[in-house]
Enzyme design. Structure first.
Site, PDB file in Angstrom:
ATOM      1  N   TYR A 164      42.861  26.362  32.589  1.00  0.00           N
ATOM      2  CA  TYR A 164      44.088  27.111  32.858  1.00  0.00           C
ATOM      3  C   TYR A 164      45.164  26.252  33.522  1.00  0.00           C
ATOM      4  O   TYR A 164      46.257  26.730  33.807  1.00  0.00           O
ATOM      5  CB  TYR A 164      43.834  28.432  33.579  1.00  0.00           C
ATOM      6  CG  TYR A 164      42.893  28.471  34.762  1.00  0.00           C
ATOM      7  CD1 TYR A 164      42.882  27.486  35.729  1.00  0.00           C
ATOM      8  CD2 TYR A 164      42.053  29.573  34.928  1.00  0.00           C
ATOM      9  CE1 TYR A 164      42.037  27.577  36.830  1.00  0.00           C
ATOM     10  CE2 TYR A 164      41.208  29.678  36.024  1.00  0.00           C
ATOM     11  CZ  TYR A 164      41.209  28.667  36.973  1.00  0.00           C
ATOM     12  OH  TYR A 164      40.384  28.757  38.062  1.00  0.00           O
ATOM     13  N   LYS A 179      44.957  23.572  39.877  1.00  0.00           N
ATOM     14  CA  LYS A 179      44.316  22.708  38.873  1.00  0.00           C
ATOM     15  C   LYS A 179      45.361  22.008  38.001  1.00  0.00           C
ATOM     16  O   LYS A 179      45.129  20.906  37.515  1.00  0.00           O
ATOM     17  CB  LYS A 179      43.353  23.527  38.009  1.00  0.00           C
ATOM     18  CG  LYS A 179      42.101  24.018  38.752  1.00  0.00           C
ATOM     19  CD  LYS A 179      41.170  22.879  39.158  1.00  0.00           C
ATOM     20  CE  LYS A 179      39.805  23.429  39.582  1.00  0.00           C
ATOM     21  NZ  LYS A 179      38.882  22.362  40.030  1.00  0.00           N
TER      22      LYS A 179
HETATM   23  C1  HXC Z   1      41.560  38.254  47.825  1.00  0.00           C
HETATM   24  C2  HXC Z   1      40.656  36.738  49.322  1.00  0.00           C
HETATM   25  C3  HXC Z   1      39.403  36.792  48.671  1.00  0.00           C
HETATM   26  C4  HXC Z   1      39.287  37.650  47.530  1.00  0.00           C
HETATM   27  C5  HXC Z   1      39.251  35.424  50.350  1.00  0.00           C
HETATM   28  N1  HXC Z   1      40.505  35.882  50.340  1.00  0.00           N
HETATM   29  N2  HXC Z   1      38.553  35.967  49.325  1.00  0.00           N
HETATM   30  N3  HXC Z   1      41.727  37.448  48.907  1.00  0.00           N
HETATM   31  N4  HXC Z   1      40.381  38.350  47.145  1.00  0.00           N
HETATM   32  N5  HXC Z   1      38.152  37.767  46.882  1.00  0.00           N
HETATM   33  C6  HXC Z   1      41.559  35.561  51.300  1.00  0.00           C
HETATM   34  C7  HXC Z   1      41.187  35.984  52.703  1.00  0.00           C
HETATM   35  O1  HXC Z   1      41.432  37.376  52.921  1.00  0.00           O
HETATM   36  C8  HXC Z   1      42.118  35.101  53.546  1.00  0.00           C
HETATM   37  O2  HXC Z   1      43.433  35.590  53.543  1.00  0.00           O
HETATM   38  C9  HXC Z   1      42.146  33.803  52.728  1.00  0.00           C
HETATM   39  O3  HXC Z   1      41.749  34.139  51.379  1.00  0.00           O
HETATM   40  C10 HXC Z   1      41.171  32.787  53.281  1.00  0.00           C
HETATM   41  O4  HXC Z   1      39.889  33.383  53.324  1.00  0.00           O
HETATM   42  P1  HXC Z   1      38.720  32.818  54.266  1.00  0.00           P
HETATM   43  O5  HXC Z   1      37.481  33.580  53.957  1.00  0.00           O
HETATM   44  O6  HXC Z   1      39.193  32.753  55.688  1.00  0.00           O
HETATM   45  O7  HXC Z   1      38.642  31.302  53.767  1.00  0.00           O
HETATM   46  P2  HXC Z   1      37.493  30.238  53.862  1.00  0.00           P
HETATM   47  O8  HXC Z   1      36.414  30.655  54.830  1.00  0.00           O
HETATM   48  O9  HXC Z   1      38.169  28.960  54.092  1.00  0.00           O
HETATM   49  O10 HXC Z   1      36.790  30.285  52.416  1.00  0.00           O
HETATM   50  C11 HXC Z   1      37.429  29.816  51.285  1.00  0.00           C
HETATM   51  C12 HXC Z   1      37.238  30.752  50.088  1.00  0.00           C
HETATM   52  C13 HXC Z   1      35.760  31.028  49.775  1.00  0.00           C
HETATM   53  C14 HXC Z   1      37.963  30.117  48.903  1.00  0.00           C
HETATM   54  C15 HXC Z   1      37.918  32.107  50.398  1.00  0.00           C
HETATM   55  O11 HXC Z   1      35.655  31.877  48.652  1.00  0.00           O
HETATM   56  C16 HXC Z   1      35.001  29.775  49.508  1.00  0.00           C
HETATM   57  O12 HXC Z   1      34.544  29.144  50.452  1.00  0.00           O
HETATM   58  N6  HXC Z   1      34.860  29.331  48.243  1.00  0.00           N
HETATM   59  C17 HXC Z   1      34.188  28.075  47.898  1.00  0.00           C
HETATM   60  C18 HXC Z   1      33.446  28.175  46.613  1.00  0.00           C
HETATM   61  C19 HXC Z   1      34.300  28.566  45.445  1.00  0.00           C
HETATM   62  O13 HXC Z   1      35.384  29.157  45.625  1.00  0.00           O
HETATM   63  N7  HXC Z   1      33.836  28.276  44.251  1.00  0.00           N
HETATM   64  C20 HXC Z   1      34.538  28.641  43.054  1.00  0.00           C
HETATM   65  C21 HXC Z   1      34.767  27.446  42.278  1.00  0.00           C
HETATM   66  S1  HXC Z   1      34.761  27.966  40.576  1.00  0.00           S
HETATM   67  P3  HXC Z   1      44.012  36.486  54.791  1.00  0.00           P
HETATM   68  O14 HXC Z   1      45.414  36.764  54.392  1.00  0.00           O
HETATM   69  O15 HXC Z   1      43.144  37.697  54.854  1.00  0.00           O
HETATM   70  O16 HXC Z   1      43.890  35.617  56.013  1.00  0.00           O
HETATM   71  C22 HXC Z   1      36.278  27.588  39.913  1.00  0.00           C
HETATM   72  C23 HXC Z   1      36.545  27.908  38.472  1.00  0.00           C
HETATM   73  C24 HXC Z   1      35.686  28.991  37.930  1.00  0.00           C
HETATM   74  O17 HXC Z   1      37.109  27.095  40.539  1.00  0.00           O
HETATM   75  C25 HXC Z   1      36.171  29.513  36.628  1.00  0.00           C
HETATM   76  C26 HXC Z   1      35.225  30.605  36.218  1.00  0.00           C
HETATM   77  C27 HXC Z   1      35.435  31.174  34.920  1.00  0.00           C
HETATM   78  P1  NAP Z   2      30.612  26.268  43.089  1.00  0.00           P
HETATM   79  O1  NAP Z   2      29.138  26.223  42.847  1.00  0.00           O
HETATM   80  O2  NAP Z   2      31.186  27.431  43.811  1.00  0.00           O
HETATM   81  O3  NAP Z   2      30.989  24.917  43.816  1.00  0.00           O
HETATM   82  C1  NAP Z   2      32.079  24.720  44.636  1.00  0.00           C
HETATM   83  C2  NAP Z   2      31.668  23.660  45.642  1.00  0.00           C
HETATM   84  O4  NAP Z   2      32.815  23.277  46.399  1.00  0.00           O
HETATM   85  C3  NAP Z   2      30.614  24.161  46.608  1.00  0.00           C
HETATM   86  O5  NAP Z   2      29.529  23.262  46.631  1.00  0.00           O
HETATM   87  C4  NAP Z   2      31.322  24.176  47.963  1.00  0.00           C
HETATM   88  O6  NAP Z   2      30.424  23.764  48.998  1.00  0.00           O
HETATM   89  C5  NAP Z   2      32.416  23.144  47.750  1.00  0.00           C
HETATM   90  N1  NAP Z   2      33.577  23.411  48.588  1.00  0.00           N
HETATM   91  C6  NAP Z   2      34.381  24.510  48.564  1.00  0.00           C
HETATM   92  N2  NAP Z   2      35.322  24.428  49.506  1.00  0.00           N
HETATM   93  C7  NAP Z   2      35.127  23.245  50.138  1.00  0.00           C
HETATM   94  C8  NAP Z   2      35.790  22.573  51.192  1.00  0.00           C
HETATM   95  N3  NAP Z   2      36.842  23.129  51.810  1.00  0.00           N
HETATM   96  N4  NAP Z   2      35.338  21.365  51.586  1.00  0.00           N
HETATM   97  C9  NAP Z   2      34.264  20.809  50.977  1.00  0.00           C
HETATM   98  N5  NAP Z   2      33.604  21.381  49.968  1.00  0.00           N
HETATM   99  C10 NAP Z   2      34.029  22.594  49.552  1.00  0.00           C
HETATM  100  O7  NAP Z   2      31.433  26.162  41.732  1.00  0.00           O
HETATM  101  P2  NAP Z   2      31.175  25.368  40.363  1.00  0.00           P
HETATM  102  O8  NAP Z   2      31.209  26.357  39.268  1.00  0.00           O
HETATM  103  O9  NAP Z   2      30.017  24.435  40.466  1.00  0.00           O
HETATM  104  O10 NAP Z   2      32.524  24.547  40.286  1.00  0.00           O
HETATM  105  C11 NAP Z   2      32.544  23.125  40.372  1.00  0.00           C
HETATM  106  C12 NAP Z   2      33.871  22.633  39.818  1.00  0.00           C
HETATM  107  O11 NAP Z   2      33.996  23.021  38.449  1.00  0.00           O
HETATM  108  C13 NAP Z   2      35.091  23.205  40.537  1.00  0.00           C
HETATM  109  O12 NAP Z   2      36.089  22.209  40.617  1.00  0.00           O
HETATM  110  C14 NAP Z   2      35.540  24.317  39.616  1.00  0.00           C
HETATM  111  O13 NAP Z   2      36.897  24.615  39.759  1.00  0.00           O
HETATM  112  C15 NAP Z   2      35.230  23.705  38.263  1.00  0.00           C
HETATM  113  N6  NAP Z   2      35.092  24.693  37.177  1.00  0.00           N
HETATM  114  C16 NAP Z   2      33.946  25.397  37.031  1.00  0.00           C
HETATM  115  C17 NAP Z   2      33.811  26.263  35.940  1.00  0.00           C
HETATM  116  C18 NAP Z   2      32.554  27.029  35.695  1.00  0.00           C
HETATM  117  O14 NAP Z   2      32.449  27.704  34.656  1.00  0.00           O
HETATM  118  N7  NAP Z   2      31.542  26.944  36.537  1.00  0.00           N
HETATM  119  C19 NAP Z   2      34.868  26.422  35.039  1.00  0.00           C
HETATM  120  C20 NAP Z   2      36.035  25.702  35.228  1.00  0.00           C
HETATM  121  C21 NAP Z   2      36.134  24.819  36.308  1.00  0.00           C
HETATM  122  P3  NAP Z   2      30.472  24.390  50.489  1.00  0.00           P
HETATM  123  O15 NAP Z   2      30.561  25.870  50.322  1.00  0.00           O
HETATM  124  O16 NAP Z   2      29.186  23.911  51.075  1.00  0.00           O
HETATM  125  O17 NAP Z   2      31.674  23.785  51.133  1.00  0.00           O
END
Ligand code: HXC
Ligand code: NAP
Length: 293
Positions: A164, A179
């Site tokens: 995207y 991204k």
């Molecule tokens: C709306 C949300 C939300 C949700 C968090 N927020 N989750 N808002 N819907 N589901 C808001 C919170 O309310 C807060 O805003 C702000 O985001 C920060 O949230 P925190 O929980 O304080 O942040 P933090 O502890 O730093 O955690 C970061 C995080 C969390 C992004 C919110 O989800 C995380 O740690 N994610 C890491 C793993 C991850 O995201 N993996 C996905 C990668 S996959 P306010 O205003 O309330 O303060 C990818 C592509 C996948 O990227 C494609 C799939 C098809």
């Molecule tokens: P995932 O399992 O949720 O992995 C995300 C990783 O990022 C976790 O290991 C998390 O570890 C780490 N992370 C998040 N916030 C961080 C921070 N602030 N500092 C350090 N580490 C942090 O997701 P995934 O599916 O494997 O995704 C991996 C990559 O692929 C990402 O870049 C994602 O955007 C991309 N991607 C995935 C898909 C899919 O289909 N899976 C599709 C498109 C793109 P901690 O929580 O321990 O920090």
């Protein structure tokens, strides 16, 4: 239906596309390498001889990454690190250098994402995703490159993206914009740092489901019933396929490839027409009522 066979399954887990020992003596940093695709990438580098450094925030993720690498009999260092914080990134590279010498490869895999209609997204939600996915990726690349420029040594960076970046991502405005920035950054940094021997590429996964996906992302995916049939490949990606792509991009066999973003998605993002399926708003997709402000 006759003739519909989809793209073939890849070789089994454990097979490698590169010669054994391709990364002997090389340390590879994988951010977010304890879960999902980051772990699949880290384990493939380890299979090919690399020592692995995993940086992320949560101890349970670091432990899972450590176990996966140790199971392969390779060396691993795990470092608690939030990539939003430059000082923590510097400390991670200090620890990596002390353990293995200067790492030769950086995989910027860590990212943040959750589905939310743009009008419901708080400023801090936007800021958090952009800070981790875009700023964190730059901070890690900068720290890594500065060390190599100082040492006069070649290196390779692979930034993990998402398709995207090109198309936009309804329900994921923050992540899609971040991204897009990551993809653009690949192109700039490859030119700036090429003269110093640093190769910079991007790698975009299509749909690669795995058990570590966050509850938010899993719930979003659960709204699509047959994920395989939604892909031109007639199947989703297998995490090991991403490991092969990442190791190739960082290998000696890809030295002249730089500034490129490789998409591994079975042509899914090109699946567009002027008559796409009926529009369903992001609110409706997520089962949210009308916006009330
Ligand atoms: C709306 C949300 C939300 C949700 C968090 N927020 N989750 N808002 N819907 N589901 C808001 C919170 O309310 C807060 O805003 C702000 O985001 C920060 O949230 P925190 O929980 O304080 O942040 P933090 O502890 O730093 O955690 C970061 C995080 C969390 C992004 C919110 O989800 C995380 O740690 N994610 C890491 C793993 C991850 O995201 N993996 C996905 C990668 S996959 P306010 O205003 O309330 O303060 C990818 C592509 C996948 O990227 C494609 C799939 C098809
Ligand atoms: P995932 O399992 O949720 O992995 C995300 C990783 O990022 C976790 O290991 C998390 O570890 C780490 N992370 C998040 N916030 C961080 C921070 N602030 N500092 C350090 N580490 C942090 O997701 P995934 O599916 O494997 O995704 C991996 C990559 O692929 C990402 O870049 C994602 O955007 C991309 N991607 C995935 C898909 C899919 O289909 N899976 C599709 C498109 C793109 P901690 O929580 O321990 O920090």
């Amino acid at each position: 239906m006759s003739g519909i066979i989809g793209l073939p399954e890849p070789p089994p887990l454990g097979a490698s596309a590169l010669p054994p020992g391709t990364f002997d003596g090389v340390a590879v940093v994988v951010t977010g390498g304890g879960t999902g695709l980051g772990r699949a990438i880290a384990t493939e580098f380890a299979r090919l001889g690399a020592s692995i450094v995993i940086g992320s925030r949560k101890q349970e993720h670091l432990d899972a990454g450590r176990a996966a690498i140790e199971e392969l009999g390779r060396k691993v260092l795990t470092v608690a690190c939030d990539i939003r914080v430059p000082e923590q990134i510097a400390a991670m590279f200090d620890a990596a250098e002390a353990e293995f010498g200067l790492p030769g490869v950086l995989v910027n895999n860590a990212a943040a994402n959750f589905p939310v209609p743009a009008e419901d997204m708080s400023p801090n939600a936007w800021r958090t995703v952009v800070d981790i996915t875009l700023n964190g990726t730059f901070f890690c690349a900068r720290e890594f490159a500065r060390r190599h420029l100082k040492a006069g040594t070649p290196a390779s960076i692979v930034n993990i993206g998402a398709s995207y970046a090109w198309t936009g991502g309804p329900g994921f405005a923050h992540s899609a914009a971040a991204k897009a920035g990551v993809k653009n950054m690949v192109e700039t940094l490859a030119v700036e740092w090429g003269p110093y021997g640093i190769q910079v590429n991007g790698l975009v996964p299509g749909l690669f489901p795995h058990e570590d996906m966050t509850a938010d992302i899993q719930a979003n995916l659960a709204r699509t019933h047959d994920k395989d049939a939604a892909q031109p490949a007639m199947r989703v990606g297998r995490p090991r396929e991403l490991g092969w792509a990442a190791t190739f991009l960082a290998s000696p066999y890809a030295r002249f490839i730089s500034g490129h973003t490789l998409v591994a998605d079975g042509a899914n993002w090109q699946r567009r027409a002027l008559t796409n399926p009926t529009v369903v708003t992001v609110r409706d997709q997520m089962g949210r009522g009308p916006f009330t402000g």
